[in-house]
Structures are given as structure tokens and as C-alpha cells.
Scaffold this motif. Sequence first.
Motif, mmCIF file in Angstrom:
data_model
loop_
_atom_site.group_PDB
_atom_site.id
_atom_site.type_symbol
_atom_site.label_atom_id
_atom_site.label_comp_id
_atom_site.label_asym_id
_atom_site.label_seq_id
_atom_site.Cartn_x
_atom_site.Cartn_y
_atom_site.Cartn_z
ATOM 1 N N PHE A 148 0.687 -1.165 0.121
ATOM 2 C CA PHE A 148 0.056 0.124 -0.118
ATOM 3 C C PHE A 148 0.932 1.267 -0.017
ATOM 4 O O PHE A 148 2.035 1.215 0.241
ATOM 5 N N CYS A 167 6.092 3.185 -4.065
ATOM 6 C CA CYS A 167 5.767 2.315 -3.057
ATOM 7 C C CYS A 167 7.142 2.263 -2.177
ATOM 8 O O CYS A 167 8.338 2.244 -2.663
ATOM 9 N N LEU A 190 2.421 -3.475 -5.256
ATOM 10 C CA LEU A 190 1.183 -2.686 -5.249
ATOM 11 C C LEU A 190 0.403 -3.450 -6.791
ATOM 12 O O LEU A 190 -0.737 -3.523 -6.773
ATOM 13 N N ASP A 444 -1.847 2.369 -6.138
ATOM 14 C CA ASP A 444 -2.388 1.597 -5.185
ATOM 15 C C ASP A 444 -3.973 1.567 -5.610
ATOM 16 O O ASP A 444 -4.659 2.483 -5.315
#
Length: 447
Positions: A148, A167, A190, A444
Amino acid sequence: MSVDLQEHPQVSDTLPLEWKYISEGGATIVFSYEGPPDPRFDGMVLRLRKCAAGTEPEIQYDEPDDPMIEYQRKCMERLFPRAHLPRLCSAIVDEPWLRALAVAHESSRPADRRHTDHIDYSRTKAVLATDLIGSEGLAIEIKPKWGFLPSPHHLSSRTREIKRQTCRFCMHSRMKAAQGDHAGVGYCPLDLFSGQADRMESAVEGLWEAWLSSEGAINNMKVFVDGQVIKPNRISILAGKLNQGESDLNVLRDSFTSTYLPLLVETPVLATLSKLQRTLDVLDIEGLSALWHRTLLSYTDTHAGPDDDEVPLSPVGQSSPLFSSPDPTMKEWAEFLDTYLSHHAMTEPDMEDKQRMNYARPRSADLRYYLIAYLLSATFKDCSIIIKPALGGVNAGEPAQGKVTVIDLDPKSMDRLRKWEKLDQEIAESYSQVDASDRKVCVDSNL
Ligand SMILES: O=P(O)(O)O[C@@H]1[C@@H](OP(=O)(O)O)[C@H](OP(=O)(O)O)[C@H](O)[C@H](OP(=O)(O)O)[C@H]1OP(=O)(O)O
Ligand SMILES: Nc1ncnc2c1ncn2[C@@H]1O[C@H](COP(=O)(O)OP(=O)(O)OP(=O)(O)O)[C@@H](O)[C@H]1O
């Protein structure tokens, strides 16, 4: 020593050579049972704790069962259906048997591990777990890592733009690669957690490419054939199992991907993991650290004595004479889960929780909740999943047959928080040096 031998199989009833080395991580080493039929050990692996090379811990008589067993029963089984967890039980081991096992299997271990650590011979208890790899057929193990992007509320102006675009895994991999370490560059968690088949396919391909180019050294994917780890230098064994004996690497990659993708798309495990990671780390380490310092400041204002003017505030998670931050006891873990689960029905949207906890303005009174939540999120950010297709293979048009199981769900401890804070700063700082046009955009799908 008072132990119930009925419930605790005696591993020294078996011969060390009746066990086969499977693999190991930083803390444990795992062997599968290959001896004569024995209902206590058939289909099981033995998970043994390790210690640093050169250390000889004292034998612990009356050693309790590995806390992992109770932790799984009291916590993990409330978060994942049992079908997605290995069955665990405690077993009795002894020093002579452990030493004989180590001697018999030392040559199977990777050289770098042999130099670093060995089985902890002082242990009298070990864990028996369901063998998720098995001695026949294919299996892979994926360590998905962080699935996330952090919410923007608690990020500093220094990191917000960077951490919201790329990320943590992709930034960390780039940093590791620049330092000359093996890293899963090209794989993005992700994508794996997106729930979208095309993106999940890219993720599996990214893992495959990183596995190939690192000669199997990345820790994000291990490939097993007939119970043994296979490195790319023995790819023909894998090709044989995939019925692709003469294929080139692209055909092999496609065959590999189509073997595992259906199971990954269908399993509920990835969605559960991603939800757990995200809802247990709502403040990001930056917000957690800010809440910690705010709480300690107000605490020292009211609790410090007249001579304590200059009491330095301890780093996030670290106990001091003024403020204690112990690791959660099993009772506290269970109570934490009562609260967490009352906020987050695992199937419902978590609006109610947002209102109750007001994540945008976390309260000092909830500091302990946020600390424990972060520890639990760290377990899910570091666990692995084993994907084992059914032995008959996958038939087009039919639901994917096989099993997806979560492993390495050990609890993390408070003393890690400072490490996580520093590593987070280092990763963001290092990525800020990357030219803006070269920075990855990670999507995401839950935002
Ligand atoms: O912090 P990270 O993200 O680098 O994760 C560590 C892992 O490194 P990775 O980045 O996955 O290669 C690290 O993996 P390796 O041992 O490097 O394969 C461990 O899993 C470590 O946890 P522990 O110390 O065994 O409890 C992991 O540490 P924790 O973050 O779980 O403390
Ligand atoms: N139940 C199981 N069945 C088959 N293989 C297993 C099982 N549990 C663990 N393994 C294998 O043993 C390896 C080491 O186990 P595990 O990941 O739990 O160790 P660890 O030391 O806690 O790892 P880490 O350093 O990543 O935290 C795994 O990566 C996996 O390959």
C-alpha cells in the motif's frame, strides 16, 4: 521437566538423515520429514531456531513452547481462515540430536548462512508445521512485502511527494541495488496486491525476471521442484515439470506465470494481507513517531520530578525510566485483536473505525493501540506465502486447484521501531536523490 509426551512428539525418535533440508530465513531453519511412515511426522516440517555463529546459549530446561504457536492460535487464526495457515505443534528436541542433524545437513545450507549462524543447540523445543512444499510437484514462495501507499496525513513535507508516488518496496529495492545488494527491482507489490489479473501477471513476471537475473538470490521468490529449492542454473528441472523441455526463456516464463496466476487471482489471502497491512499502519512510521514524541512530552510534563528538566525523550518504541513500552504479552495481543476486530469487520468497509479513532488527529490515549498495531502490520509486511498448485495441474476453464498458505508470521518487537524509523528516513532520502523523471509511479488500487 513436565511435558506431555502425547502432545509433544520426541524428534529424537527419528534419525537426522530422515529429515531433508528445505530452506532457512534469518531466524529459523526448516527440514521436512522423509523417514518411515510415522503419523507424528508424516507431512510435517521441523522449524528450528538458529543463533549467531560463535555463540553457545545455555540449555534452557523447562523451556516454554515456541511463542509462535500460541501467537498463531490466539492471533493469526482470528485473521486468516485455518485453511491458509500451517498447522503448528510443539516437539521435543535435544542437544545431541540437533548437533547430529546440523552435521548431516550442513553441506545443504547456502555458504553465506553457514558463516553467519547455526542451529541453536540449547533448545529443547521446536515447532512441527504442515509441510507446505511437499516432496512432489511444484511450489513457489513469495515474500510480497508492503502492499500500500501511506496516507498523506502524517507524512512530512520532505517525504510526502516521494512516499505517495513510489511504494516502499520499489524505493527500497532501488536503494539496495545501488548499494550492490540483490533486490527485486522490476517487481512491484502494488501490482501483486491490485486484484487485477493483468497487473498481477506483471508482478509475477517481475518476480521471475528478478529471480533469473539474481540467480535465485532475491528473497522475494523461491522456486521448489519436488521438495527442493531450484536456482536458475537448474532451470531445466523446472522446465521439465512445466512440460516445456525445449522452450526458450520467454515460453518458460509464460508457462510459469500461467501456472501460478490463477491461484493468486482467486485466493483471498492477498486481499486480507493488504487490508491488514494498511489498516494496522494508518499513521505511517512518521505519524507514529510524532504521536510517540507528543505523548512523551506531555507525560514528562506531568510525571518528571524537579531534577528531570533535561530528561531526553527516548526514541520511538524504546522504554526509558520515565516511560515504559514493553513488548505486548499474549494477553495484550489478544485484547488488541478484540479491539481491532471490533473496529474492522474483516469483510466490511472501515468507515466506523475511521470515525472512532480519528486517524487524522490520533490521541495520546491511543498510543499503545497504534504501537501494537504497527508491530502487527510489520509481521504482515514481512511474511511469505507458499503457493502449491494441485499435483494434477491447472485445467483451462476450471477453478484453480491448489493451496495458498501464509508463513513466517512471527511477532515483531518494540525495539524494531527505531530501526524502522531510521530505515524509512534512509529510503526516502535515498530516493529523493533519484531524478524526478526517473521515479516510479506505483498505483495503489485501494486508494
Ligand atoms: O525491514 P525490511 O523491509 O528490510 O525487512 C527485513 C527483511 O529484509 P528484506 O527487505 O525483506 O530483504 C529481512 O529479510 P532477509 O533476512 O534479508 O531475507 C528479514 O525478514 C527482517 O526480519 P527479521 O529480522 O527476520 O525479523 C525484515 O526486517 P523487519 O522490517 O521485519 O524488521
Ligand atoms: N510450513 C512450511 N512448509 C514448508 N517450508 C517451510 C515452512 N515454513 C517455512 N518453510 C521454509 O523455510 C524458510 C524459512 O522459514 P521462515 O521464513 O519462517 O524463517 P525466518 O527465519 O522466520 O525467515 P525471515 O528471516 O524471512 O523472517 C521459508 O522461507 C520456507 O522456504
